[in-house]
Design a protein around this motif. Structure first.
Motif, PDB file in Angstrom:
ATOM      1  N   SER A 174      27.650  46.582  39.215  1.00  0.00           N
ATOM      2  CA  SER A 174      28.173  47.804  39.824  1.00  0.00           C
ATOM      3  C   SER A 174      29.570  47.668  40.439  1.00  0.00           C
ATOM      4  O   SER A 174      29.872  48.299  41.444  1.00  0.00           O
ATOM      5  N   ILE A 175      30.429  46.869  39.823  1.00  0.00           N
ATOM      6  CA  ILE A 175      31.807  46.772  40.319  1.00  0.00           C
ATOM      7  C   ILE A 175      32.581  48.022  39.905  1.00  0.00           C
ATOM      8  O   ILE A 175      32.593  48.390  38.720  1.00  0.00           O
ATOM      9  N   ASP A 176      33.208  48.664  40.881  1.00  0.00           N
ATOM     10  CA  ASP A 176      33.934  49.897  40.568  1.00  0.00           C
ATOM     11  C   ASP A 176      35.335  49.942  41.174  1.00  0.00           C
ATOM     12  O   ASP A 176      36.017  50.968  41.060  1.00  0.00           O
ATOM     13  N   ARG A 177      35.762  48.835  41.813  1.00  0.00           N
ATOM     14  CA  ARG A 177      37.128  48.803  42.346  1.00  0.00           C
ATOM     15  C   ARG A 177      37.563  47.356  42.539  1.00  0.00           C
ATOM     16  O   ARG A 177      36.742  46.457  42.701  1.00  0.00           O
ATOM     17  N   LEU A 178      38.877  47.172  42.532  1.00  0.00           N
ATOM     18  CA  LEU A 178      39.437  45.825  42.556  1.00  0.00           C
ATOM     19  C   LEU A 178      39.106  45.092  43.840  1.00  0.00           C
ATOM     20  O   LEU A 178      38.829  43.884  43.803  1.00  0.00           O
ATOM     21  N   LYS A 179      39.133  45.749  44.978  1.00  0.00           N
ATOM     22  CA  LYS A 179      38.890  45.069  46.249  1.00  0.00           C
ATOM     23  C   LYS A 179      37.526  44.394  46.260  1.00  0.00           C
ATOM     24  O   LYS A 179      37.379  43.255  46.723  1.00  0.00           O
ATOM     25  N   ALA A 182      27.913  28.723  38.927  1.00  0.00           N
ATOM     26  CA  ALA A 182      28.617  29.240  37.758  1.00  0.00           C
ATOM     27  C   ALA A 182      29.310  30.546  38.125  1.00  0.00           C
ATOM     28  O   ALA A 182      28.922  31.214  39.091  1.00  0.00           O
ATOM     29  N   PRO A 183      30.342  30.923  37.395  1.00  0.00           N
ATOM     30  CA  PRO A 183      30.994  32.205  37.675  1.00  0.00           C
ATOM     31  C   PRO A 183      29.982  33.351  37.699  1.00  0.00           C
ATOM     32  O   PRO A 183      28.990  33.340  36.959  1.00  0.00           O
ATOM     33  N   LEU A 184      30.233  34.313  38.541  1.00  0.00           N
ATOM     34  CA  LEU A 184      29.378  35.484  38.666  1.00  0.00           C
ATOM     35  C   LEU A 184      29.554  36.361  37.430  1.00  0.00           C
ATOM     36  O   LEU A 184      30.683  36.703  37.059  1.00  0.00           O
ATOM     37  N   GLN A 185      28.440  36.708  36.797  1.00  0.00           N
ATOM     38  CA  GLN A 185      28.480  37.564  35.616  1.00  0.00           C
ATOM     39  C   GLN A 185      28.557  39.020  36.080  1.00  0.00           C
ATOM     40  O   GLN A 185      27.706  39.462  36.862  1.00  0.00           O
ATOM     41  N   VAL A 186      29.549  39.762  35.619  1.00  0.00           N
ATOM     42  CA  VAL A 186      29.759  41.091  36.178  1.00  0.00           C
ATOM     43  C   VAL A 186      29.966  42.146  35.095  1.00  0.00           C
ATOM     44  O   VAL A 186      30.422  41.858  33.983  1.00  0.00           O
ATOM     45  N   CYS A 187      29.616  43.378  35.493  1.00  0.00           N
ATOM     46  CA  CYS A 187      29.878  44.564  34.685  1.00  0.00           C
ATOM     47  C   CYS A 187      30.648  45.569  35.531  1.00  0.00           C
ATOM     48  O   CYS A 187      30.474  45.629  36.757  1.00  0.00           O
ATOM     49  N   ILE A 188      31.465  46.355  34.889  1.00  0.00           N
ATOM     50  CA  ILE A 188      32.135  47.476  35.538  1.00  0.00           C
ATOM     51  C   ILE A 188      31.237  48.696  35.429  1.00  0.00           C
ATOM     52  O   ILE A 188      30.787  49.043  34.327  1.00  0.00           O
ATOM     53  N   GLU A 229      40.002  55.081  34.070  1.00  0.00           N
ATOM     54  CA  GLU A 229      40.511  54.002  34.910  1.00  0.00           C
ATOM     55  C   GLU A 229      39.841  52.657  34.614  1.00  0.00           C
ATOM     56  O   GLU A 229      40.241  51.631  35.161  1.00  0.00           O
ATOM     57  N   ALA A 230      38.827  52.675  33.765  1.00  0.00           N
ATOM     58  CA  ALA A 230      38.046  51.459  33.523  1.00  0.00           C
ATOM     59  C   ALA A 230      38.870  50.364  32.861  1.00  0.00           C
ATOM     60  O   ALA A 230      38.721  49.174  33.176  1.00  0.00           O
ATOM     61  N   GLU A 231      39.738  50.729  31.957  1.00  0.00           N
ATOM     62  CA  GLU A 231      40.530  49.720  31.248  1.00  0.00           C
ATOM     63  C   GLU A 231      41.422  48.944  32.201  1.00  0.00           C
ATOM     64  O   GLU A 231      41.515  47.711  32.125  1.00  0.00           O
ATOM     65  N   ALA A 232      42.084  49.640  33.115  1.00  0.00           N
ATOM     66  CA  ALA A 232      42.964  48.962  34.071  1.00  0.00           C
ATOM     67  C   ALA A 232      42.177  48.014  34.959  1.00  0.00           C
ATOM     68  O   ALA A 232      42.621  46.886  35.227  1.00  0.00           O
ATOM     69  N   ALA A 278      39.377  46.534  34.195  1.00  0.00           N
ATOM     70  CA  ALA A 278      38.963  45.396  33.366  1.00  0.00           C
ATOM     71  C   ALA A 278      40.071  44.349  33.287  1.00  0.00           C
ATOM     72  O   ALA A 278      39.814  43.135  33.391  1.00  0.00           O
ATOM     73  N   HIS A 279      41.303  44.775  33.118  1.00  0.00           N
ATOM     74  CA  HIS A 279      42.426  43.829  33.052  1.00  0.00           C
ATOM     75  C   HIS A 279      42.597  43.094  34.385  1.00  0.00           C
ATOM     76  O   HIS A 279      42.912  41.900  34.408  1.00  0.00           O
ATOM     77  N   GLN A 280      42.365  43.777  35.489  1.00  0.00           N
ATOM     78  CA  GLN A 280      42.484  43.141  36.801  1.00  0.00           C
ATOM     79  C   GLN A 280      41.375  42.105  37.016  1.00  0.00           C
ATOM     80  O   GLN A 280      41.629  40.996  37.512  1.00  0.00           O
ATOM     81  N   ILE A 281      40.155  42.455  36.641  1.00  0.00           N
ATOM     82  CA  ILE A 281      39.025  41.527  36.819  1.00  0.00           C
ATOM     83  C   ILE A 281      39.207  40.291  35.943  1.00  0.00           C
ATOM     84  O   ILE A 281      38.814  39.183  36.323  1.00  0.00           O
ATOM     85  N   LYS A 282      39.805  40.477  34.793  1.00  0.00           N
ATOM     86  CA  LYS A 282      39.993  39.362  33.853  1.00  0.00           C
ATOM     87  C   LYS A 282      40.793  38.223  34.468  1.00  0.00           C
ATOM     88  O   LYS A 282      40.660  37.066  34.054  1.00  0.00           O
ATOM     89  N   THR A 283      41.598  38.508  35.483  1.00  0.00           N
ATOM     90  CA  THR A 283      42.436  37.472  36.101  1.00  0.00           C
ATOM     91  C   THR A 283      41.681  36.669  37.168  1.00  0.00           C
ATOM     92  O   THR A 283      42.220  35.685  37.684  1.00  0.00           O
ATOM     93  N   LEU A 284      40.458  37.060  37.512  1.00  0.00           N
ATOM     94  CA  LEU A 284      39.706  36.420  38.590  1.00  0.00           C
ATOM     95  C   LEU A 284      38.810  35.331  38.005  1.00  0.00           C
ATOM     96  O   LEU A 284      37.885  35.613  37.235  1.00  0.00           O
ATOM     97  N   ASP A 285      39.050  34.075  38.380  1.00  0.00           N
ATOM     98  CA  ASP A 285      38.409  32.964  37.676  1.00  0.00           C
ATOM     99  C   ASP A 285      36.970  32.696  38.090  1.00  0.00           C
ATOM    100  O   ASP A 285      36.256  31.963  37.397  1.00  0.00           O
ATOM    101  N   ARG A 286      36.511  33.267  39.197  1.00  0.00           N
ATOM    102  CA  ARG A 286      35.120  33.061  39.603  1.00  0.00           C
ATOM    103  C   ARG A 286      34.212  34.199  39.160  1.00  0.00           C
ATOM    104  O   ARG A 286      33.028  34.231  39.486  1.00  0.00           O
ATOM    105  N   LEU A 287      34.786  35.139  38.413  1.00  0.00           N
ATOM    106  CA  LEU A 287      34.012  36.228  37.817  1.00  0.00           C
ATOM    107  C   LEU A 287      34.150  36.145  36.304  1.00  0.00           C
ATOM    108  O   LEU A 287      35.216  35.827  35.779  1.00  0.00           O
TER     109      LEU A 287
END
Length: 229
Positions: free
Chosen positions: A100-105, A119-125, A142-145, A147-156
């Motif tokens: 249930s991730i819906d924002r970058l913060k 292990a890294p946390l498995q996540v869905c938007i 807004e989902a695509e943007a 997704a690109h932000q989450i992609k940079t987080l190494d523990r997710l």
């Protein structure tokens, strides 16, 4: 009907839908939504080798995880509810999946608070497909943007998308909404993402979800009965 009976029936529905819609056998995973259910209910489900459980509330997941820690190390906690930024730490420490991730913060806090030994946390938007003000989720456009932000987080590890559409008894409508989520996943995968998960479908619409590519369905009342609020 016991929880064991209900799990068998739901399993049969899932397998039948897989066959009907040309899905690979056992390609759809059952998440047993255990919010507001007692520990005894989860323990009965565990006896049938149901290990994935969905929880909506942080404190309830904490209490259950603590009580069952010595009971079975195979339990997989899926957090599926709205996330408050001041309650991300327990989720980061206990959950295997967050749907249930819906924002970058929120994503950043989960990433920063995920213990390094895990292990890294498995996540869905979570995507608000029906654009309901009462529902959580990022807007479709807004989902695509995000997704690109989450992609940079190494523990997710971004695995896919989740949705809770507005209820409908019309199967064609159900499929149309779920198809939008599948098409969004396909669109993201054309941009170097490697998403393999669609968390969609509940008791009344899981066949439509499976027809449109669901890989995880979230079933609660049909397994455990009415919730005790």
């Amino acid at each position: 009907m016991t929880i064991t009976d209900n799990l068998r029936i739901i399993g049969e529905r899932i397998r039948a839908a897989e066959q009907r819609y040309g899905r690979e056998p056992n390609s759809v995973k059952l998440i047993a939504v255990s919010k507001h259910q007692p520990l005894t209910a989860i323990q009965e489900a565990l006896q049938t080798q149901q290990y994935a459980f969905g929880e909506n509330y942080v404190q309830e997941m904490q209490e259950k995880a603590l009580a069952l820690a010595l009971n079975d190390s195979c339990i997989e906690w899926h957090f599926i509810g709205p996330i408050q930024t001041n309650k991300t730490r327990p989720i980061a420490e206990l959950a295997t999946w967050v749907h249930s991730i819906d924002r970058l913060k929120v994503a950043q806090r989960l990433n920063d608070q995920r213990p390094s030994q895990l292990a890294p946390l498995q996540v869905c938007i979570q995507v608000n497909l029906s654009e309901e003000a009462s529902k959580s989720g990022v807007a479709f456009y807004e989902a695509e943007a995000l997704a690109h932000q989450i992609k940079t987080l190494d523990r997710l590890q971004l695995r896919g998308l989740m949705a809770i559409p507005a209820p409908s008894k019309d199967v064609a409508v159900q499929r149309q909404v779920f198809r939008r989520l599948r098409e969004l996943k396909d669109q993201l995968n054309q941009q170097s993402f490697k998403l393999d998960t669609l968390s969609m479908g509940m008791t009344d619409d899981m066949e439509a979800a499976i027809a449109e590519g669901a890989t995880q369905v979230r079933i609660g009342t049909a397994i455990f009965g009415a919730r005790n609020y």
